[in-house]
Design a protein around this motif. Structure first.
Motif, PDB file in Angstrom:
ATOM      1  N   ALA A 329       0.826  -1.205   0.000  1.00 30.22           N
ATOM      2  CA  ALA A 329       0.000   0.000   0.000  1.00 30.22           C
ATOM      3  C   ALA A 329       0.863   1.259   0.000  1.00 30.22           C
ATOM      4  O   ALA A 329       0.540   2.247  -0.677  1.00 30.22           O
ATOM      5  CB  ALA A 329      -0.921   0.000   1.223  1.00 30.22           C
ATOM      6  N   ILE A 330       1.955   1.244   0.760  1.00 29.82           N
ATOM      7  CA  ILE A 330       2.876   2.384   0.771  1.00 29.82           C
ATOM      8  C   ILE A 330       3.454   2.606  -0.629  1.00 29.82           C
ATOM      9  O   ILE A 330       3.547   3.738  -1.115  1.00 29.82           O
ATOM     10  CB  ILE A 330       3.993   2.156   1.799  1.00 29.82           C
ATOM     11  N   MET A 331       3.824   1.515  -1.283  1.00 30.95           N
ATOM     12  CA  MET A 331       4.364   1.601  -2.644  1.00 30.95           C
ATOM     13  C   MET A 331       3.327   2.189  -3.591  1.00 30.95           C
ATOM     14  O   MET A 331       3.617   3.121  -4.356  1.00 30.95           O
ATOM     15  CB  MET A 331       4.783   0.212  -3.107  1.00 30.95           C
ATOM     16  N   PHE A 332       2.111   1.659  -3.537  1.00 29.45           N
ATOM     17  CA  PHE A 332       1.059   2.143  -4.429  1.00 29.45           C
ATOM     18  C   PHE A 332       0.698   3.591  -4.117  1.00 29.45           C
ATOM     19  O   PHE A 332       0.524   4.406  -5.028  1.00 29.45           O
ATOM     20  CB  PHE A 332      -0.184   1.261  -4.302  1.00 29.45           C
ATOM     21  N   GLY A 333       0.589   3.910  -2.826  1.00 29.32           N
ATOM     22  CA  GLY A 333       0.238   5.274  -2.450  1.00 29.32           C
ATOM     23  C   GLY A 333       1.256   6.291  -2.919  1.00 29.32           C
ATOM     24  O   GLY A 333       0.903   7.355  -3.434  1.00 29.32           O
ATOM     25  N   GLY A 334       2.548   5.962  -2.751  1.00 29.66           N
ATOM     26  CA  GLY A 334       3.592   6.876  -3.223  1.00 29.66           C
ATOM     27  C   GLY A 334       3.556   7.061  -4.727  1.00 29.66           C
ATOM     28  O   GLY A 334       3.695   8.172  -5.234  1.00 29.66           O
ATOM     29  N   ALA A 335       3.353   5.949  -5.463  1.00 23.19           N
ATOM     30  CA  ALA A 335       3.306   6.023  -6.927  1.00 23.19           C
ATOM     31  C   ALA A 335       2.067   6.778  -7.402  1.00 23.19           C
ATOM     32  O   ALA A 335       2.141   7.626  -8.305  1.00 23.19           O
ATOM     33  CB  ALA A 335       3.335   4.614  -7.515  1.00 23.19           C
ATOM     34  N   PHE A 336       0.924   6.483  -6.800  1.00 19.37           N
ATOM     35  CA  PHE A 336      -0.341   7.131  -7.167  1.00 19.37           C
ATOM     36  C   PHE A 336      -0.275   8.635  -6.907  1.00 19.37           C
ATOM     37  O   PHE A 336      -0.609   9.464  -7.783  1.00 19.37           O
ATOM     38  CB  PHE A 336      -1.473   6.488  -6.365  1.00 19.37           C
ATOM     39  N   GLY A 337       0.179   9.002  -5.717  1.00 19.86           N
ATOM     40  CA  GLY A 337       0.294  10.424  -5.389  1.00 19.86           C
ATOM     41  C   GLY A 337       1.292  11.145  -6.274  1.00 19.86           C
ATOM     42  O   GLY A 337       1.081  12.303  -6.659  1.00 19.86           O
ATOM     43  N   GLY A 338       2.395  10.457  -6.615  1.00 18.41           N
ATOM     44  CA  GLY A 338       3.402  11.073  -7.476  1.00 18.41           C
ATOM     45  C   GLY A 338       2.867  11.380  -8.864  1.00 18.41           C
ATOM     46  O   GLY A 338       3.156  12.433  -9.441  1.00 18.41           O
ATOM     47  N   GLN A 339       2.075  10.461  -9.408  1.00 21.33           N
ATOM     48  CA  GLN A 339       1.461  10.703 -10.712  1.00 21.33           C
ATOM     49  C   GLN A 339       0.488  11.879 -10.659  1.00 21.33           C
ATOM     50  O   GLN A 339       0.462  12.721 -11.561  1.00 21.33           O
ATOM     51  CB  GLN A 339       0.730   9.446 -11.182  1.00 21.33           C
ATOM     52  N   LEU A 340      -0.301  11.934  -9.598  1.00 15.85           N
ATOM     53  CA  LEU A 340      -1.240  13.047  -9.455  1.00 15.85           C
ATOM     54  C   LEU A 340      -0.501  14.374  -9.323  1.00 15.85           C
ATOM     55  O   LEU A 340      -0.928  15.389  -9.888  1.00 15.85           O
ATOM     56  CB  LEU A 340      -2.125  12.822  -8.221  1.00 15.85           C
ATOM     57  N   LEU A 341       0.602  14.354  -8.583  1.00 10.75           N
ATOM     58  CA  LEU A 341       1.387  15.579  -8.405  1.00 10.75           C
ATOM     59  C   LEU A 341       1.963  16.069  -9.732  1.00 10.75           C
ATOM     60  O   LEU A 341       1.858  17.259 -10.075  1.00 10.75           O
ATOM     61  CB  LEU A 341       2.516  15.322  -7.401  1.00 10.75           C
ATOM     62  N   ASP A 342       2.568  15.162 -10.484  1.00  8.32           N
ATOM     63  CA  ASP A 342       3.222  15.550 -11.730  1.00  8.32           C
ATOM     64  C   ASP A 342       2.223  15.902 -12.831  1.00  8.32           C
ATOM     65  O   ASP A 342       2.481  16.778 -13.659  1.00  8.32           O
ATOM     66  CB  ASP A 342       4.140  14.421 -12.220  1.00  8.32           C
ATOM     67  N   GLN A 343       1.067  15.232 -12.828  1.00 11.96           N
ATOM     68  CA  GLN A 343       0.122  15.404 -13.918  1.00 11.96           C
ATOM     69  C   GLN A 343      -0.938  16.476 -13.655  1.00 11.96           C
ATOM     70  O   GLN A 343      -1.494  17.028 -14.596  1.00 11.96           O
ATOM     71  CB  GLN A 343      -0.578  14.072 -14.230  1.00 11.96           C
ATOM     72  N   ILE A 344      -1.220  16.761 -12.376  1.00 10.24           N
ATOM     73  CA  ILE A 344      -2.317  17.691 -12.076  1.00 10.24           C
ATOM     74  C   ILE A 344      -1.789  18.875 -11.260  1.00 10.24           C
ATOM     75  O   ILE A 344      -1.267  19.819 -11.835  1.00 10.24           O
ATOM     76  CB  ILE A 344      -3.476  16.962 -11.347  1.00 10.24           C
ATOM     77  N   VAL A 346      -0.255  20.255  -6.958  1.00 16.37           N
ATOM     78  CA  VAL A 346       0.318  19.832  -5.680  1.00 16.37           C
ATOM     79  C   VAL A 346      -0.755  19.377  -4.702  1.00 16.37           C
ATOM     80  O   VAL A 346      -0.454  18.669  -3.734  1.00 16.37           O
ATOM     81  CB  VAL A 346       1.152  20.962  -5.035  1.00 16.37           C
ATOM     82  N   ALA A 347      -1.995  19.791  -4.930  1.00 14.01           N
ATOM     83  CA  ALA A 347      -3.076  19.383  -4.035  1.00 14.01           C
ATOM     84  C   ALA A 347      -3.700  18.052  -4.444  1.00 14.01           C
ATOM     85  O   ALA A 347      -4.396  17.420  -3.643  1.00 14.01           O
ATOM     86  CB  ALA A 347      -4.159  20.460  -3.992  1.00 14.01           C
ATOM     87  N   ALA A 348      -3.447  17.606  -5.670  1.00 12.71           N
ATOM     88  CA  ALA A 348      -4.088  16.388  -6.173  1.00 12.71           C
ATOM     89  C   ALA A 348      -3.766  15.136  -5.357  1.00 12.71           C
ATOM     90  O   ALA A 348      -4.655  14.302  -5.136  1.00 12.71           O
ATOM     91  CB  ALA A 348      -3.717  16.180  -7.644  1.00 12.71           C
ATOM     92  N   PRO A 349      -2.506  14.942  -4.871  1.00  4.99           N
ATOM     93  CA  PRO A 349      -2.247  13.756  -4.050  1.00  4.99           C
ATOM     94  C   PRO A 349      -3.105  13.707  -2.782  1.00  4.99           C
ATOM     95  O   PRO A 349      -3.499  12.618  -2.335  1.00  4.99           O
ATOM     96  CB  PRO A 349      -0.760  13.881  -3.696  1.00  4.99           C
ATOM     97  N   LEU A 350      -3.414  14.871  -2.214  1.00  4.37           N
ATOM     98  CA  LEU A 350      -4.248  14.902  -1.016  1.00  4.37           C
ATOM     99  C   LEU A 350      -5.677  14.485  -1.352  1.00  4.37           C
ATOM    100  O   LEU A 350      -6.299  13.699  -0.618  1.00  4.37           O
ATOM    101  CB  LEU A 350      -4.231  16.295  -0.385  1.00  4.37           C
TER     102      LEU A 350
END
Length: 376
Positions: A329-344, A346-350
């Protein structure tokens, strides 16, 4: 062992407070730098699944010391990393150390101390986790701003070396015993309540780490914090963990386990969204960060209690499965949030993290799905 746990947790989550300087120095995006959390999570998953069958062939003392050596090597490589690729290799070594040591810690304690001392001994182990969670991020943010992120990781090297020497002097020989086959661990997933529980664990921790991993870029961009202010906010989040742990323990003593498992993720999602709303002012960010830290710290206590209650017949296999689920879950959460950050933004990971937390609460429901069927 508690000292080693503190070093492992500090090393695993230190990039959260150093994301920006790491990204700048290694010419990577902040989302890419966040994958340093994900890669360690991936290898922690693999280690937690395979360490028990493999370690059963060796003296447990030597296995634990090997995990500590891996931690030491990873810290040296991180401090000297010339590029992003080397950073990821070093974090992979760290993941193996984290997954291996954590998965063996409870079973090791059972061999080291008398039965009546086991709760106290486990409490000491988790205290190392709590202390690292409270102080690693703020201290890392402050020293990173003053001395640089490489010095922060390098500064852990002598501490881990001291711990390794301490282990060599204090850990007794623990000859190998019969190993637990992989089939027993994965066989637990055939139980409906265990499968649903592990899915809920993954959604909860993925949601939390999707947000947590990228707090620094959000706070720098939206709140306008400098390194000193960031340290204060992260310290308040860490110290709140002691409050959350005490709260969870008190409520669990009153038998509110399933209510907590349902409502804590919802409350954490609400606070995460509150940080998005109020994060443009320092006081708002401070209140939300403290609340976030308290709620987040209460969640692992509740899931550990669920594990002890619902998988009493296979505690070691259940523990390995839980560690693997959390690290995945930590791995997926970091990857998921990173994609949201780069693509959308800084608030998207939250926002993404809050969504996963809500899904977890919906899956848990009133807790009936997490209960083992009554034995007739």
């Amino acid at each position: 062992m508690a000292f080693c746990v503190a070093m492992l947790i500090a090393s695993e989550f230190m990039p959260v407070s150093l994301l920006t300087p790491i990204a700048n120095d290694l010419h990577a995006t902040q989302g890419m730098a966040g994958q340093a959390i994900s890669i360690s999570g991936l290898f922690a998953v693999l280690a937690s699944l395979f360490i028990a069958p493999i370690s059963g062939r060796f003296d447990r003392r030597h296995v634990l010391m090997s995990m500590t050596v891996l931690l030491l090597v990873s810290l040296v490589l991180i401090a000297l990393a010339p590029n992003f690729t080397m950073l990821m290799v070093a974090r992979a070594f760290l993941g193996v150390a984290v997954g291996g040591f954590w998965s063996l810690s409870t079973a090791t304690v059972l061999r080291l101390v008398p039965e009546d001392q086991v709760p106290k001994a486990l409490g000491m182990i988790f205290m190392g986790n709590a202390i690292a969670t409270a102080f690693a991020a703020p201290v890392g943010a402050y020293l990173g701003g003053v001395l640089g992120w490489r010095v922060v990781f390098g500064g852990l090297v002598p501490l881990v070396l001291i711990n390794l020497i301490w282990q060599a002097k204090s850990l007794p020989s623990m000859p190998p015993r019969a190993t637990i086959p992989m089939s027993r661990l994965f066989g637990l997933l055939k139980r409906r309540n265990v499968a649903i529980g592990m899915a809920a664990v993954m959604l909860t921790f993925a949601g939390a780490f999707s947000a947590f991993t990228y707090f620094r870029p959000f706070l720098e961009s939206e709140t306008g914090v400098n390194a000193d202010m960031l340290s204060v906010l992260l310290l308040s989040l860490g110290l709140a963990g002691f409050v959350g742990t005490h709260f969870a323990s008190t409520m669990l003593h009153r038998n509110h386990l399933y209510s907590l498992l349902r409502w804590l993720p919802l409350a954490l999602a609400a606070v995460t969204l509150g940080l998005m709303e109020l994060g443009h002012v320092f006081w708002g960010a401070a209140v939300m960060m403290f609340s976030w830290g308290a709620l987040n710290a209460a969640i692992p206590v509740c899931w550990s209690t669920w594990l002890a209650r619902e998988i009493q017949d296979e505690p070691e296999s259940g523990g390995g499965l839980m560690v693997a689920s959390i690290q995945l879950a930590i791995m997926f959460g970091g990857a998921f949030g990173g994609q949201l950050l780069d693509q959308i933004t800084v608030a998207a990971p939250l926002a993404g993290g809050a969504g996963l937390l809500v899904l977890s609460a919906l899956l848990i429901g009133n807790g009936a799905r997490l209960r083992a069927p009554a034995q007739g």
